[in-house]
Motif scaffolding. Structure first.
Motif: not given
Length: 260
Positions: A130-131, A134, A137
């Motif tokens: 997830a890190r 992110a 993105t």
């Protein structure tokens, strides 16, 4: 049937004995003995990717696993080895040498570098996916993500490649890998129509434009300004710019309006 696309995580859950077998087969897999690392490393990784991380041929790893779980299929033997479940083929050579550094990274400004170190996350058994996503993105057009990890994150290559990011990987030492994710330089497609009789130039240019993807550029080399082409480009949603770099050479750069 176990194949390249089989996920390592479910396979280890179904056959717990595989952990020790793989740890004895190749040093890279010894870290699977740690439940925290196994929880982070295994779920999204296919056997082909796991083999790539370890620097071995996928068919070798699959042959080892098939022997342990009792599944029939093509077997890979070490030279002189007997065909018994107790004898495993030895792994091939390790990771390939680091390729040359891409020119895009040589020209990188320090402020464009975004560093993300997930080594400690993985040691604690925390999922860093997830890190990483992110950070990707939030990456600006000219920024580069520099990821530090305790193993080569091969599964990320496909995931981030679909987002238009290329990668360059450095093996800095044991349990220390650095991967640079960057947007490769977009080189234009060049169509040289000099010397062709009408309607040859128009036909070639329009055919090339049909395959032009968002963000790509077509460069037309002509011996005169194609006045009939310009209205067609405007009608079809292309932007264009013309210059004359030298006498007798006209260059037209064409892109889709708004990059769409």
């Amino acid at each position: 049937m176990i194949s390249d696309d089989t996920l390592l995580g479910p396979l280890l859950e179904a056959h717990p004995a595989l952990v020790d077998v793989l740890a004895g087969y190749h040093a890279h897999f010894a870290r699977l003995r740690d439940p925290k690392l196994r929880r982070v490393m295994a779920p999204r990784v296919t056997l082909a990717q796991a083999a790539g991380v370890a620097g071995i041929a996928p068919e070798e790893l699959i042959a080892v696993i098939r022997r342990v779980v009792g599944e029939s299929g093509p077997q890979v033997e070490a030279p002189g080895a007997e065909a018994t479940p107790a004898v495993l083929p030895r792994p091939s050579a390790g990771p390939a040498p680091t390729p040359a550094r891409p020119a895009e990274l040589d020209a990188l400004l320090p402020a464009a570098r975004i560093d993300l170190d997930v080594r400690e996350d993985i040691r604690r058994g925390q999922e860093p996916f997830a890190r990483i996503m992110a950070a990707t993105t939030a990456l600006g057009e000219r920024q580069v993500l520099v990821l530090r990890a305790p193993f080569e994150p091969i599964p990320l290559y496909d995931v981030l490649g679909k987002r238009g990011l290329a990668h360059w990987t450095e093996h800095r030492g044991a349990d220390d890998w650095t991967v640079w994710f960057y947007r490769p330089e977009r080189r234009p497609t060049v169509v040289d129509v000099r010397g062709l009789e009408p309607p040859g130039p128009m036909v070639l240019v329009l055919e090339a434009l049909e395959g032009l993807q968002p963000g790509e550029r077509l460069e037309v080399i002509h011996d005169r300004r194609p006045m009939l082409l310009y209205p067609l480009l405007d009608e079809r949603g292309f932007v264009h710019a013309t210059d004359e770099p030298e006498p007798g050479v006209v260059r037209i750069a064409v892109e889709r309006r708004g990059g769409a």
